[in-house]
Design an enzyme around this catalytic site. Structure first.
Site, short mmCIF file in Angstrom:
data_model
loop_
_atom_site.label_atom_id
_atom_site.label_comp_id
_atom_site.label_asym_id
_atom_site.label_seq_id
_atom_site.Cartn_x
_atom_site.Cartn_y
_atom_site.Cartn_z
N MET A 30 5.05 -2.65 1.85
CA MET A 30 6.41 -2.00 2.01
C MET A 30 6.14 -0.90 3.15
SD MET A 30 8.02 -1.44 -1.62
CE MET A 30 6.84 -0.11 -2.30
N GLY A 36 -6.04 0.92 3.42
CA GLY A 36 -5.91 -0.09 2.44
C GLY A 36 -5.12 -1.47 2.71
N HIS A 37 -3.96 -1.25 3.28
CA HIS A 37 -3.08 -2.62 3.78
C HIS A 37 -4.01 -3.20 4.82
CE1 HIS A 37 0.30 0.15 2.66
NE2 HIS A 37 0.45 -0.79 2.09
P1 AMP Z 1 2.53 -1.45 -0.97
O1 AMP Z 1 2.94 -1.36 0.41
O2 AMP Z 1 2.13 -0.20 -1.58
O3 AMP Z 1 3.43 -2.56 -1.64
O4 AMP Z 1 1.20 -2.31 -0.97
C1 AMP Z 1 1.09 -3.56 -0.27
C2 AMP Z 1 -0.17 -4.11 -0.81
O5 AMP Z 1 -1.26 -3.33 -0.37
C3 AMP Z 1 -0.41 -4.38 -2.35
O6 AMP Z 1 -0.84 -5.46 -2.64
C4 AMP Z 1 -1.16 -3.42 -2.55
O7 AMP Z 1 -1.84 -3.39 -4.05
C5 AMP Z 1 -2.29 -2.99 -1.31
N1 AMP Z 1 -2.68 -1.80 -1.44
C6 AMP Z 1 -2.16 -0.53 -1.48
N2 AMP Z 1 -2.99 0.46 -1.31
C7 AMP Z 1 -4.00 -0.09 -1.55
C8 AMP Z 1 -5.45 0.22 -1.59
N3 AMP Z 1 -5.64 1.66 -1.71
N4 AMP Z 1 -6.47 -0.59 -1.74
C9 AMP Z 1 -6.19 -2.10 -1.69
N5 AMP Z 1 -4.88 -2.36 -1.63
C10 AMP Z 1 -4.01 -1.67 -1.66
#
Ligand code: AMP
Length: 282
Positions: A30, A36-37
């Site tokens: 998103m 992390g991403h």
């Molecule tokens: P989001 O943008 O929050 O929807 O996250 C996109 C992807 O990145 C999802 O698969 C999340 O689980 C992963 N993600 C977000 N934060 C982390 C993190 N700190 N460590 C590992 N994966 C992450």
């Protein structure tokens, strides 16, 4: 680096990759990208010939309009960050209309009970929204592999179930949680934390680590009570839920059984900002 906003443009790219026999790795996000991403994307770059990253704040997975409105949107800096990582990455950053057409709505899924635990209880409709947007993205992108963080462990289990339900052939890959040095799990929402909240937020992971340490010797009831007391004593963080659950079906437990994998899951509010985390216990 190619950035597509139109469904037809990404479909054309995908068709050309398939024609050349190239494998496609997909990382849905998103946006408001952080390390992390990037860890997910780096893994995808190693394992696939082409990598597509979607940046899309999916309206159907938000259960409050405030959270949707306040979700950080930083497309320009996200694109810069990705182009530093690799010019080869293809970005798909559609509008809701490109994904959903005129009717922005969710498919109603039966994820065999996974959707009724934890995040599902506290965020009604959230996983239908996640399932629906991924169903659309998987159909558009037809990836060989798709990468998800264990940070959203329940989501990862739901996505695996979605693949079964929709009989899709994409391989779902779970990646470890990426943390700040303080232990705070990286999240786009962390950008909204004030200094005081940031200072207190490492408590979340330190509590999870303590629970892991004590899991072999203390009862689940004792651990639940201890966690709840830690948050009562904290002015900045409010506990929404803490659960020890089976890793397989995410059902919370009262007593441990032999040969079963467990995880602890937590959701905490720092003011208006909701933070989640989890840890493998054995
Ligand atoms: P989001 O943008 O929050 O929807 O996250 C996109 C992807 O990145 C999802 O698969 C999340 O689980 C992963 N993600 C977000 N934060 C982390 C993190 N700190 N460590 C590992 N994966 C992450």
């Amino acid at each position: 680096m190619r950035v597509h906003k139109k469904r037809l443009d990404i479909i054309a790219d995908v068709a050309s990759f398939i024609k050349k026999g190239e494998t496609i790795g997909f990382v849905p996000t998103m946006g408001a990208l952080h390390q992390g991403h990037l860890a997910l994307i780096e893994r995808a770059l190693k394992e696939n010939q082409k990598v597509i990253v979607s940046i899309f704040v999916n309206p159907t997975q938000f259960n409050t309009s405030e959270d949707l409105v306040n979700y950080p949107r930083t497309l320009d800096s996200d694109i810069k960050l990705l182009s530093k990582l690799s010019e080869e990455i293809i970005v798909f950053a559609p509008t809701p209309k490109e994904v959903y057409g005129d009717q922005i709505s969710s498919i109603s899924y039966d994820f065999k009970g996974l959707e009724n635990e934890m995040e599902g209880k506290f965020r009604p409709g959230h996983f239908d929204g996640v399932g629906t947007v991924l169903y659309h993205f998987f159909n558009i992108i037809t990836p060989n592999k798709a990468y998800f963080g264990e940070k959203d462990f329940q989501q990862l289990q739901i996505v695996k179930k979605l693949i079964e339900i929709e009989k899709m052939s994409v391989q779902i890959i779970g990646c470890p949680i990426y943390r700040e040095e303080s232990g705070l799990a990286l999240s786009s929402r962390n950008k909204r934390l004030n200094q005081k909240q940031l200072d207190e937020s490492p408590l979340i992971y330190s509590i999870l680590k303590q629970v892991k340490k004590d899991f072999g010797t203390k009862s689940v009831t004792t651990l639940n009570k201890w966690v709840s007391e830690q948050f009562k004593a904290n002015d900045e963080l409010t506990l929404e839920y803490f659960e020890i659950a089976k890793a397989s079906d995410l059902k919370s437990i009262k007593r441990k059984q032999k040969d079963t994998k467990y995880r602890a899951f937590i959701a905490v509010f720092a003011g208006e900002i909701r933070l989640i985390d989890n840890i493998a216990l054995n």
